[in-house]
Write a protein that holds these residues in place. Structure first.
Motif, mmCIF file in Angstrom:
data_model
loop_
_atom_site.group_PDB
_atom_site.id
_atom_site.type_symbol
_atom_site.label_atom_id
_atom_site.label_comp_id
_atom_site.label_asym_id
_atom_site.label_seq_id
_atom_site.Cartn_x
_atom_site.Cartn_y
_atom_site.Cartn_z
ATOM 1 N N GLU A 254 -12.307 1.960 -2.116
ATOM 2 C CA GLU A 254 -11.089 0.782 -1.995
ATOM 3 C C GLU A 254 -10.590 0.909 -0.493
ATOM 4 O OE1 GLU A 254 -9.660 -0.238 -5.173
ATOM 5 O OE2 GLU A 254 -10.933 0.977 -6.697
ATOM 6 N N MET B 100 -8.345 -0.841 2.674
ATOM 7 C CA MET B 100 -7.228 -1.694 2.461
ATOM 8 C C MET B 100 -7.261 -2.445 3.574
ATOM 9 S SD MET B 100 -6.783 0.886 0.351
ATOM 10 C CE MET B 100 -6.168 2.306 0.811
ATOM 11 N N ALA C 86 0.832 -1.116 -0.120
ATOM 12 C CA ALA C 86 0.027 0.037 -0.116
ATOM 13 C C ALA C 86 0.671 1.091 -0.104
ATOM 14 C CB ALA C 86 -0.955 0.067 1.156
ATOM 15 N N THR D 129 -7.203 -3.248 -8.664
ATOM 16 C CA THR D 129 -6.072 -3.933 -8.542
ATOM 17 C C THR D 129 -5.511 -4.938 -9.405
ATOM 18 O OG1 THR D 129 -6.332 -3.368 -6.191
ATOM 19 C CG2 THR D 129 -4.677 -4.992 -6.706
ATOM 20 N N THR E 112 -3.188 -2.787 -2.531
ATOM 21 C CA THR E 112 -4.259 -1.931 -2.977
ATOM 22 C C THR E 112 -3.974 -1.184 -4.142
ATOM 23 O OG1 THR E 112 -3.036 0.075 -2.197
ATOM 24 C CG2 THR E 112 -3.884 -1.143 -0.493
#
Length: 451
Positions: free
Chosen positions: A91, A93, A13, A244, A264
């Motif tokens: 989105e 994570m 990430a 992703t 991510t």
């Protein structure tokens, strides 16, 4: 050869990559200060020491308006200009900064009291639910930033032009993925207002750290993306999230027993942009190791590990693209050259030639990494009048390069140091010399001779 290896055995990430790269810096406190002086409005970046599975590392928290964004870090929306009904694809994570991807259907006016309750329900192997209540006692206009607005924000950052281009390239990768997933033009993909600042902070920090580290090559391990499914408002989505998965096309990825979204879209885009290749760690003599920690705890240490070191310089392979042009103005050729360099070309140059019918023309040569060849071909056709491009594959040998910060009577000045094959060369960065010359009404030569 100065090599950076990124171990993504627990995904990646933006905040984890930032933390791992920050640990490689010799003066971390000064670098953290530099990250907070990027010029991102209302954003504060803080590095904290944490431990995962007995391993010490760094966690990066990004606070927007004094609050850390733990939810909705990146919201991309397919927005119609004539429709105030937005579909939010948020989105989250899992294991890093939030939980999962949700789809929220919202109908709202653009001027409203920002007082609302979110109730999210997640179903996994580890079931949990939570409520978020946000009460802000002020009127708030819910603004959504598209790529144009992102470009405006990035244009004001206190970073080099190369870093700005890297930031924008990463955002374009994310927006293109969201565009593909939702079947909408890139121009209709918008970023949530608060998440925009958080996103710019993550991406800008990684791009700046990569510039400061200046590796000759970046090698990335196969990427662990996690596993399982995510229950959303309108159905069940697989892990990795669709955006992703799209970004990581042609990249070696794998799942596993860990349930959750480990990589991510932003982490994927940063890896895709900077990686020269994906695979096992090369034979290298490491000089620094960094651990960038995520928030969640798993049976395995939730971190990205970055290893910086030296590998044997056996040269690398580059593509050389060239074309003939005889019907472009000098200004148009100059613009094409600048565009190609900003997009990541290793070298762009022109050679004057005589062409058919005795016309004067030029040969445009573009050197790039093989992975960027298709993008360079697209840009050449777009920004020149050529109807054909030739390709040559060459082997390139380079000196190892690094950037040193030197204290002078004019303040800190960057100096590029190149070493290898028994040769050492040093050169002050032109941008720093030019800045001092302008500030002190001197010539560049006078500044250089007085350092």
């Amino acid at each position: 050869m100065k090599t950076l290896y990124l171990d993504c055995g627990m995904g990646a990430a933006g905040d984890m990559l930032t933390a791992a790269l920050l640990e490689l810096m010799p003066e971390r406190e000064k670098m953290e200060e530099a990250l907070n002086n990027l010029g991102i409005p209302d954003v504060d970046i803080k590095a904290e020491m944490v431990s995962k599975c007995g391993i010490g590392g760094t966690h990066i928290s990004v606070r927007v308006h004094g609050e850390e964004e733990t939810e909705d870090m990146y919201e991309f929306q397919a927005v119609h200009d004539n429709d105030h009904e937005h579909t939010h694809n948020c989105e989250h994570m899992d294991g890093h900064e939030g939980t999962h991807m949700h789809e929220h259907s919202h109908e709202h006016m653009h001027e409203h009291s920002h007082e609302h309750t979110h109730e999210h329900s997640h179903e996994h192997e580890h079931e949990h639910s939570h409520e978020h209540t946000h009460e802000h006692g002020h009127e708030h206009t819910h603004h959504h930033s598209g790529l144009h607005e992102i470009e405006h924000i990035v244009g004001k950052l206190s970073v080099s032009e190369r870093v700005k281009q890297d930031i924008l390239a990463v955002f374009h990768l994310i927006a293109e993925a969201e565009s593909h997933v939702h079947g909408m033009p890139v121009t209709e993909i918008h970023f949530h207002e608060v998440g925009t600042m958080d996103a710019v902070a993550d991406v800008a920090a990684v791009c700046l750290l990569m510039e400061r580290l200046a590796p000759d090559q970046v090698v990335v391990s196969p990427v662990h993306v996690g596993s399982g499914q995510v229950k959303c408002a309108h159905g069940i989505l697989p892990v990795p999230a669709p955006a992703t998965a799209y970004i990581l096309q042609d990249v070696p990825i794998y799942g596993g027993e860990i349930r959750g979204e480990l990589c991510t879209p932003t982490g994927a885009a940063l890896l895709k942009h900077f990686a020269d290749c994906f695979g096992a760690m090369p034979v290298m003599r490491t000089t620094a190791i960094g651990y960038g920690m995520g928030k969640k705890d798993f049976p395995a240490a939730n971190c990205v590990r970055a290893l910086l070191g030296e590998t044997e310089n056996a040269g690398d392979t580059v593509a050389e693209l060239c074309c003939n042009v005889d019907d472009m103005t000098a200004e148009a050729i100059g613009f094409a050259t600048e565009t190609l360099l900003a997009a990541g070309a290793l070298e762009v140059y022109t050679t004057p030639v005589g062409m058919k019918k005795s016309r004067p023309g030029i040969v445009l040569n573009v050197m790039c990494k093989e992975a960027m060849k298709d993008e360079m071909v697209r840009l050449i056709f777009r920004h020149t009048t050529t109807i054909g491009i030739r390709e040559n594959i060459s082997r390139r040998y380079t000196l190892d390069r690094s950037i040193e910060n030197v204290q002078t009577q004019y303040g800190e000045v960057r100096r590029k140091v190149c070493k290898g094959y028994g040769v050492t060369r040093e050169k002050y960065e032109y941008e720093d010399l030019a800045r001092i010359a302008r500030e002190r009404d001197m010539s560049v030569g006078e500044v250089l001779s007085s350092l």
